[in-house]
Design a protein around this motif. Structure first.
Motif, mmCIF file in Angstrom:
data_model
loop_
_atom_site.group_PDB
_atom_site.id
_atom_site.type_symbol
_atom_site.label_atom_id
_atom_site.label_comp_id
_atom_site.label_asym_id
_atom_site.label_seq_id
_atom_site.Cartn_x
_atom_site.Cartn_y
_atom_site.Cartn_z
ATOM 1 N N SER A 1 67.893 -135.311 -38.609
ATOM 2 C CA SER A 1 68.884 -134.055 -38.862
ATOM 3 C C SER A 1 69.117 -133.940 -37.856
ATOM 4 N N PRO A 2 70.782 -133.781 -38.630
ATOM 5 C CA PRO A 2 71.827 -133.197 -37.792
ATOM 6 C C PRO A 2 71.058 -131.710 -37.394
ATOM 7 N N ASN A 3 70.197 -131.448 -37.604
ATOM 8 C CA ASN A 3 70.424 -129.761 -37.548
ATOM 9 C C ASN A 3 68.925 -129.038 -36.665
ATOM 10 N N VAL A 4 68.649 -130.291 -36.224
ATOM 11 C CA VAL A 4 67.614 -130.650 -34.980
ATOM 12 C C VAL A 4 68.090 -131.552 -33.343
ATOM 13 N N VAL A 5 68.176 -130.221 -32.767
ATOM 14 C CA VAL A 5 68.472 -130.829 -31.345
ATOM 15 C C VAL A 5 67.402 -132.276 -30.531
ATOM 16 N N GLN A 6 68.052 -133.263 -30.988
ATOM 17 C CA GLN A 6 67.156 -134.453 -31.067
ATOM 18 C C GLN A 6 66.679 -134.798 -29.403
ATOM 19 N N PRO A 7 65.330 -134.860 -29.474
ATOM 20 C CA PRO A 7 64.424 -134.609 -28.728
ATOM 21 C C PRO A 7 64.224 -136.054 -27.406
ATOM 22 N N THR A 8 64.759 -136.719 -28.501
ATOM 23 C CA THR A 8 64.276 -138.172 -27.981
ATOM 24 C C THR A 8 65.510 -139.053 -28.364
ATOM 25 N N ALA A 9 66.012 -140.653 -27.856
ATOM 26 C CA ALA A 9 66.598 -141.125 -28.289
ATOM 27 C C ALA A 9 67.001 -142.378 -26.782
ATOM 28 N N SER A 10 67.039 -143.421 -27.564
ATOM 29 C CA SER A 10 66.733 -144.728 -27.032
ATOM 30 C C SER A 10 67.534 -145.823 -26.689
ATOM 31 N N VAL A 11 68.182 -146.474 -25.929
ATOM 32 C CA VAL A 11 69.166 -147.246 -26.158
ATOM 33 C C VAL A 11 68.743 -148.944 -25.146
ATOM 34 N N LEU A 12 68.971 -150.073 -25.526
ATOM 35 C CA LEU A 12 68.395 -150.594 -25.726
ATOM 36 C C LEU A 12 70.058 -151.961 -24.511
ATOM 37 N N TYR A 13 69.684 -152.285 -22.981
ATOM 38 C CA TYR A 13 71.193 -152.947 -22.747
ATOM 39 C C TYR A 13 70.546 -154.235 -22.453
ATOM 40 N N MET A 14 71.516 -154.847 -22.681
ATOM 41 C CA MET A 14 71.342 -156.362 -22.635
ATOM 42 C C MET A 14 72.209 -156.643 -20.788
ATOM 43 N N VAL A 15 72.601 -157.179 -19.838
ATOM 44 C CA VAL A 15 73.679 -156.973 -18.865
ATOM 45 C C VAL A 15 73.189 -158.403 -18.862
ATOM 46 N N ARG A 16 74.163 -159.349 -18.519
ATOM 47 C CA ARG A 16 74.761 -160.734 -18.564
ATOM 48 C C ARG A 16 75.843 -160.657 -17.546
ATOM 49 N N SER A 17 75.443 -162.230 -16.279
ATOM 50 C CA SER A 17 76.790 -161.639 -15.155
ATOM 51 C C SER A 17 75.996 -162.940 -14.864
ATOM 52 N N ARG A 18 77.030 -164.175 -14.233
ATOM 53 C CA ARG A 18 77.029 -165.821 -13.882
ATOM 54 C C ARG A 18 75.618 -166.012 -12.921
ATOM 55 N N ASP A 19 74.994 -164.567 -12.158
ATOM 56 C CA ASP A 19 73.881 -165.086 -11.753
ATOM 57 C C ASP A 19 73.111 -164.278 -11.697
ATOM 58 N N VAL A 20 71.611 -164.330 -11.637
ATOM 59 C CA VAL A 20 70.481 -163.294 -11.299
ATOM 60 C C VAL A 20 70.921 -162.452 -10.263
ATOM 61 N N PRO A 21 71.434 -162.646 -8.858
ATOM 62 C CA PRO A 21 71.401 -161.161 -7.677
ATOM 63 C C PRO A 21 72.788 -160.669 -8.469
ATOM 64 N N ASP A 22 73.610 -161.158 -9.311
ATOM 65 C CA ASP A 22 74.894 -160.675 -9.922
ATOM 66 C C ASP A 22 74.495 -160.063 -10.700
ATOM 67 N N THR A 23 73.714 -160.217 -11.696
ATOM 68 C CA THR A 23 72.862 -159.698 -12.358
ATOM 69 C C THR A 23 72.000 -158.692 -12.911
ATOM 70 N N LEU A 24 71.589 -158.385 -11.182
ATOM 71 C CA LEU A 24 70.509 -157.430 -10.877
ATOM 72 C C LEU A 24 71.296 -156.409 -10.212
ATOM 73 N N ALA A 25 73.275 -156.955 -9.819
ATOM 74 C CA ALA A 25 73.354 -155.835 -8.913
ATOM 75 C C ALA A 25 74.557 -154.847 -10.474
ATOM 76 N N LEU A 26 74.410 -155.390 -11.462
ATOM 77 C CA LEU A 26 75.464 -154.744 -12.770
ATOM 78 C C LEU A 26 74.230 -154.193 -13.116
ATOM 79 N N GLN A 27 73.366 -154.179 -13.389
ATOM 80 C CA GLN A 27 72.441 -153.564 -14.081
ATOM 81 C C GLN A 27 71.960 -152.549 -13.337
ATOM 82 N N GLU A 28 72.425 -152.742 -12.030
ATOM 83 C CA GLU A 28 71.435 -151.496 -10.949
ATOM 84 C C GLU A 28 72.945 -150.265 -10.794
#
Ligand SMILES: [Zn+2]
Ligand SMILES: [Zn+2]
Length: 480
Positions: free
Chosen positions: A245-272
């Motif tokens: 309903s556009p007539n209700v200000v949405q009280p919840t909303a979620s987004v799922l992110y998938m972050v990929r990089s060359r190795d785990v330390p790089d991915t953790l840094a990008l995730q931050e």
């Protein structure tokens, strides 16, 4: 083990392996819900005299079956998977898209064959150890949640692979090919925003929109993409839009992110950095958010001696031949998608290999790549991710692919479900079982090979050891 013995011994188990592959194709269970598939494997392992370990890392559908002979060393692991994909229900051996079960799941990645071949190899290797009296332990690992849940990474957090001397596996594909190079580490987190509901026209000043926060976060990440390493990838899906309903200000909303990089330390840094963008979005909209860890995987470490061992067995074991009906079926399936280019990583990076592949594939026009690609070993990376990476950081690991799908078929497709349930899939699965079996026997009988694999592994991990992408307090995330 000589080629003749492998052929005979896998042939003896052929009916059982086909039964397992077909049953699991029909179960088509989703990640971390593979209850029937797991029960089937455990029953068959018990019948064959393997010792079972049931459950790993709080995952009920993770298990292993092991058999030891003599001193029990070396220890060789053979990895199996069995999870399916949602929305991919499809009739077997059909050239048109037709659901088998309404809104059901399907084996679009061919894990019904993946598990069955690995299991078959473990069975025959057990017989080999018994027959020869050679020292060693063979372990079939039932690895759940490859498509979602990163079962192997959770098992890695528990140290599952540290005691192995080597691990081998394979994956269904449209080429018979050694797998080399690396892939990307990946971490998935869901950002769940909460605001305040209000009448969108009557009381807009009282509302705080969680959907606005999701939209601003997505815009922030769009700007981040310009300033991250070229090999990194960030993908997202809005998992809760806050209602209809556009007539209700949405009280919840979620987004799922998938972050990929060359190795785990790089991915953790990008995730931050993505985390900080979420904080910014919450500040801008006066909302709150929580982060839920979904899963994470490491990049893969290649192991050239093991790759070469798998390839030698691929060369030694005769490839399947296909009947006119199978060629026609593959050609009809191939008309249902667009495909171009030559198969295999080698053809992309080595002009001499590209030339050979061009000839073998008749310029990429064959419906089945019924040949073995030339050997190629390199450092190139593929932009996907797999939890086999987490195994490869803890023990020397290698994998190969076997033809189970028509040439150029898209991954995770109904065409793969159809072909993976056909005689083409059966033939690929049985060939893969033979290759795994031959490679495992080599690892038991050739200490120099294991030494070389161990030395390559030590060189690759000399700078730093495994960084597990799964936080200590994370629990397996089952999508309902
Ligand atoms: Zn997949
Ligand atoms: Zn897969």
């Amino acid at each position: 083990m000589d080629t003749k013995t492998i052929l005979e011994m896998i042939d003896e188990k052929k009916d059982l392996l086909l039964e397992i592959s077909h049953q699991i194709w029909a179960f088509a269970e989703l990640s971390l819900k593979e209850v029937k598939s797991t029960a089937l494997y455990k029953e068959k392992l018990k019948e064959a005299g393997f010792s079972l370990q049931e459950g790993y890392a709080g995952i009920d559908t993770a298990f292993s079956g092991s058999f030891s002979s003599g001193s029990g060393k070396p220890v060789i692991g053979i990895l199996g998977e069995f999870d399916a994909l949602s929305g991919l229900s499809q009739k077997a051996a059909s050239t048109v898209k037709e659901e088998l079960v309404k809104n059901g799941s399907g084996h679009g990645c061919g894990h019904n064959m993946l598990g069955a071949a690995s299991f078959g190899a473990a069975l025959v290797v057990k017989k080999y150890l018994e027959g020869t009296g050679a020292d060693g332990t063979v372990i079939f690992f039932g690895c759940p949640g490859e498509e979602g849940g990163a079962g192997k990474a959770f098992m890695a957090r528990e140290g599952a692979w540290r005691t192995l001397d080597a691990a081998i596996t394979w994956h269904p594909d449209y080429v018979n090919c050694s797998v080399t190079g690396s892939c990307l580490s990946c971490i998935q987190k869901e950002y769940r925003f909460s605001g305040v509901a209000a009448h969108a026209a009557g009381d807009p000043d009282k509302g705080r929109s969680a959907l606005d926060a999701v939209e601003l976060m997505n815009i922030g990440v769009q700007y981040l993409r310009e300033h991250m390493p070229a090999t990194a990838r960030v993908h997202y899906a809005i998992t809760d839009g806050g209602g209809v309903s556009p007539n209700v200000v949405q009280p919840t909303a979620s987004v799922l992110y998938m972050v990929r990089s060359r190795d785990v330390p790089d991915t953790l840094a990008l995730q931050e950095r993505v985390d900080r963008i979420a904080e910014g979005a919450a500040l801008m909209t006066d909302t709150r958010f929580e982060r839920v860890f979904v899963d994470g995987t490491a990049d893969t470490l290649p192991n050239p001696p093991l790759e070469a061992c798998l390839y030698a067995n691929m060369q030694a074991l005769p490839l399947p031949e296909y009947s006119p009906a199978e060629w026609d079926f593959a050609a009809a399936l191939r008309k249902t998608y667009e495909s171009e280019g030559l198969p295999g990583l080698g053809a992309k990076h080595d002009p001499a290999i590209a030339e050979k592949v061009r000839a073998m594939s008749e310029n990429g026009t064959k419906a089945l790549n019924d040949f073995l690609l030339p050997y190629y070993s390199g450092e190139d990376f593929s932009p996907g991710s797999t939890d086999v990476g987490d195994v490869s950081w803890l023990t020397p690991t290698a994998q190969f692919t076997a033809l189970c799908f028509p040439a150029g078929a898209p991954g995770h497709s109904w065409q793969n479900v159809s072909c993976g349930g056909s005689s083409i899939g059966d033939k690929g699965m049985l060939w893969a079982a033979r290759v795994l079996c031959g490679a495992a026997a080599d690892l038991f009988s050739d200490p120099a090979l294991l030494d070389a694999a161990g030395a390559a592994f030590s060189r690759r991990t000399a700078d730093r050891g495994y960084v597990c992408p799964i936080p200590p307090d994370a629990v397996p995330y089952v999508i309902e």
